[in-house]
Write a protein that holds these residues in place. Structure first.
Motif, mmCIF file in Angstrom:
data_model
loop_
_atom_site.group_PDB
_atom_site.id
_atom_site.type_symbol
_atom_site.label_atom_id
_atom_site.label_comp_id
_atom_site.label_asym_id
_atom_site.label_seq_id
_atom_site.Cartn_x
_atom_site.Cartn_y
_atom_site.Cartn_z
ATOM 1 N N THR A 26 -33.795 4.907 -17.179
ATOM 2 C CA THR A 26 -34.826 5.181 -18.183
ATOM 3 C C THR A 26 -35.407 6.584 -18.023
ATOM 4 N N SER A 27 -34.677 7.452 -17.329
ATOM 5 C CA SER A 27 -35.114 8.841 -17.184
ATOM 6 C C SER A 27 -34.035 9.776 -17.716
ATOM 7 N N LYS A 28 -34.367 11.044 -17.765
ATOM 8 C CA LYS A 28 -33.407 12.033 -18.266
ATOM 9 C C LYS A 28 -33.586 13.298 -17.451
ATOM 10 N N SER A 71 -38.465 15.295 -16.925
ATOM 11 C CA SER A 71 -38.577 16.619 -16.306
ATOM 12 C C SER A 71 -38.018 16.515 -14.885
ATOM 13 N N LYS A 72 -36.772 16.095 -14.816
ATOM 14 C CA LYS A 72 -36.161 15.738 -13.535
ATOM 15 C C LYS A 72 -34.855 16.487 -13.341
ATOM 16 N N VAL A 73 -34.497 16.660 -12.074
ATOM 17 C CA VAL A 73 -33.283 17.420 -11.753
ATOM 18 C C VAL A 73 -32.534 16.718 -10.621
ATOM 19 N N ALA A 103 -40.409 15.529 -2.506
ATOM 20 C CA ALA A 103 -41.009 14.532 -1.608
ATOM 21 C C ALA A 103 -40.705 13.110 -2.047
ATOM 22 N N GLN A 104 -40.151 12.947 -3.241
ATOM 23 C CA GLN A 104 -39.794 11.591 -3.659
ATOM 24 C C GLN A 104 -38.331 11.541 -4.062
ATOM 25 N N ASN A 105 -37.795 10.350 -4.056
ATOM 26 C CA ASN A 105 -36.446 10.111 -4.543
ATOM 27 C C ASN A 105 -36.543 9.615 -5.990
ATOM 28 N N GLY A 208 -37.880 2.104 -0.255
ATOM 29 C CA GLY A 208 -37.167 3.017 -1.149
ATOM 30 C C GLY A 208 -38.100 3.968 -1.850
ATOM 31 N N MET A 209 -39.333 3.511 -2.129
ATOM 32 C CA MET A 209 -40.344 4.357 -2.783
ATOM 33 C C MET A 209 -41.715 3.930 -2.275
ATOM 34 N N PRO A 210 -42.536 4.883 -1.836
ATOM 35 C CA PRO A 210 -43.896 4.505 -1.437
ATOM 36 C C PRO A 210 -44.697 4.032 -2.653
ATOM 37 N N PRO A 262 -47.856 8.347 -3.061
ATOM 38 C CA PRO A 262 -47.305 7.074 -3.497
ATOM 39 C C PRO A 262 -47.552 6.818 -4.984
ATOM 40 N N LYS A 263 -46.710 5.939 -5.560
ATOM 41 C CA LYS A 263 -46.926 5.447 -6.918
ATOM 42 C C LYS A 263 -47.958 4.333 -6.824
ATOM 43 N N MET A 264 -48.666 4.084 -7.918
ATOM 44 C CA MET A 264 -49.728 3.073 -7.915
ATOM 45 C C MET A 264 -49.386 1.998 -8.941
ATOM 46 N N ALA A 289 -41.813 2.197 -18.227
ATOM 47 C CA ALA A 289 -41.111 1.037 -17.663
ATOM 48 C C ALA A 289 -41.559 0.946 -16.200
ATOM 49 N N ILE A 290 -40.632 1.107 -15.290
ATOM 50 C CA ILE A 290 -40.961 1.226 -13.862
ATOM 51 C C ILE A 290 -39.777 1.922 -13.208
ATOM 52 N N GLY A 291 -40.042 2.680 -12.148
ATOM 53 C CA GLY A 291 -38.959 3.354 -11.444
ATOM 54 C C GLY A 291 -38.041 2.345 -10.758
ATOM 55 N N VAL A 292 -36.826 2.793 -10.466
ATOM 56 C CA VAL A 292 -35.838 1.915 -9.830
ATOM 57 C C VAL A 292 -36.286 1.540 -8.416
ATOM 58 N N LEU A 293 -36.484 2.551 -7.590
ATOM 59 C CA LEU A 293 -36.881 2.267 -6.208
ATOM 60 C C LEU A 293 -38.314 1.754 -6.172
ATOM 61 N N GLY A 294 -39.120 2.187 -7.146
ATOM 62 C CA GLY A 294 -40.469 1.629 -7.286
ATOM 63 C C GLY A 294 -40.398 0.118 -7.496
HETATM 64 O O1 NQM Z 1 -38.650 4.747 -8.450
HETATM 65 C C1 NQM Z 1 -40.268 7.482 -11.907
HETATM 66 C C2 NQM Z 1 -38.103 6.911 -12.780
HETATM 67 C C3 NQM Z 1 -39.016 7.147 -11.627
HETATM 68 C C4 NQM Z 1 -38.546 7.060 -10.280
HETATM 69 C C5 NQM Z 1 -41.286 7.717 -10.927
HETATM 70 C C6 NQM Z 1 -37.484 6.078 -10.016
HETATM 71 C C7 NQM Z 1 -37.560 5.272 -8.763
HETATM 72 O O2 NQM Z 1 -38.310 5.977 -13.518
HETATM 73 O O3 NQM Z 1 -36.516 5.147 -8.136
HETATM 74 O O4 NQM Z 1 -36.539 5.883 -10.740
HETATM 75 O O5 NQM Z 1 -41.729 6.760 -10.328
HETATM 76 O O6 NQM Z 1 -41.661 8.874 -10.771
HETATM 77 O O7 NQM Z 1 -37.179 7.703 -12.974
#
Ligand code: NQM
Length: 372
Positions: A26-28, A71-73, A103-105, A208-210, A262-264, A289-294
């Protein structure tokens, strides 16, 4: 860094940097071979800021999409390691500040790394599917991405659907290894399943993600609010950020005022038949949505007795394989897990975490870097 020079009428030059644009989950983001960017980290960061158009809320003079999720690379290279085919460095380019962070994945952008590595010839493809072993440089953990490669070519078309992305695409299965304590050294960096920060019960976890989990009720919310409503609530944002700054110190992350972790995650009872509902500050905008590792961290917190998530769902888990459905503003995210010792933090162990994503190559070519 290999660059071509392309002078224009005003005597200014534009450098062409080979890159691809992928939707990853869900990112680009922009995907580069490491050899096509400066090797020096400061110079590389300046190049990425200019290519994305930061700092600017609209990123109008660059390729960024004016939101942290676009805004990711990804920077990818062949790996020297025995346990990996490629190395992947994730870079978050801050939209409205001249800041980049490693600092984050990012597990969503990770979904595009396998296809990119095959497209670029870093990994030989097999005839039906190709397993790409990825070393994630941000955290030192590894993942394997299974990419469909009929006839040796990456296939992007398929029937896999992920919430938050219209339509369907070819599945990419991600299997994570050794992600516990990826950035915080320990899965539960405070040593507790639950802490109280600024009078609010929280669970601090890094699988995987704080992530800091807080019951939405602690802020008088239902947890069903739209991301835009949460982003418009200045008092809430101030409270969440105050807790985040304290949590950062307790989670071995130090001063996190300029970090994206950390994410909240505000958690609440599931509404669509899942196990738990979430609204996640990443950390200042709210994720659509929510991050993968989140989501792996949230799912993991659900399973261990004594966390704020486990208290909310009131469910006891036997040691086994399970699929945890994490709800988010645009649907659900399924995390497959295998755990043991779920009744005791000192025994708790996650044997496996895996999930489904899709990714699509949107553009390949050269990003033009304007130089004064
Ligand atoms: O948690 C967004 C995303 C993410 C990170 C973020 C992600 C992850 O949806 O692994 O994918 O929490 O900044 O791309």
């Amino acid at each position: 860094m290999k660059m071509q020079v392309n002078p224009n009428k005003n005597g200014k030059v534009q450098h062409a940097v080979p890159c691809c644009l992928f939707r990853g989950g869900t990112s680009k983001g922009l995907y580069f071979l490491a050899e096509d960017l400066p090797q020096n980290a400061d110079e590389r960061d300046q190049v990425l800021l200019r290519l994305m158009g930061s700092p600017d809320p609209r990123q109008i003079d660059g390729l960024g999409g004016a939101h942290p999720l676009t805004s990711k690379v990804a920077i990818v290279s062949k790996s020297e390691r025995d346990d990996a085919d490629v190395d992947y460095l994730f870079v978050q380019v801050v939209v409205d500040k001249a800041q980049v962070s490693t600092a984050q994945n990012c597990g969503n952008i990770l979904a595009g790394v396998g296809p990119f590595a095959i497209e670029k010839g870093l990994v030989p493809s097999s005839v039906s599917h190709t397993d790409v072993r990825i070393h994630m440089l941000n955290t030192g953990a590894n993942a394997t991405a299974r990419v469909e490669t009929p006839g040796g070519m990456v296939n992007y078309q398929g029937n896999a659907q992920i919430d938050g992305v219209p339509g369907s695409a070819a599945p990419i299965f991600l299997d994570f290894l050794n992600i516990a304590g990826s950035s915080c050294k320990k899965m539960f960096p405070t040593g507790n399943a639950q802490d109280v920060i600024l009078d609010v019960p929280v669970t601090c976890i890094d699988n995987g993600m704080p992530v800091v989990l807080i019951n939405a009720q602690s802020f008088g919310l239902t947890g069903a609010e739209l991301p835009s409503e949460l982003e418009a609530n200045e008092a809430l944002k101030a409270n969440v950020e105050a807790i985040r700054l304290e949590a950062g110190k307790l989670m071995n992350l130090g001063d996190v005022s300029n970090k994206t972790v950390p994410k909240m995650s505000l958690i609440s009872p599931a509404l669509q038949g899942g196990l738990i509902n979430t609204r996640t500050f990443i950390p200042h905008r709210v994720h659509d949505a929510i991050g993968v590792l989140g989501s792996v961290s949230v799912a993991t917190a659900c399973v261990l007795s004594g966390t704020v998530a486990n208290e909310l769902i009131q469910k006891s888990f036997d040691d086994s394989a399970m699929a945890i459905e994490v709800e988010h503003p645009t649907g659900q995210f399924t995390v497959e897990m295998e755990v043991s010792g779920s009744h005791d933090i000192s025994q708790f162990y996650v044997k496996r975490a895996a999930l489904l994503r899709t990714a699509r190559l949107l553009m390949r070519g050269e990003a033009m870097l304007s130089c004064e």
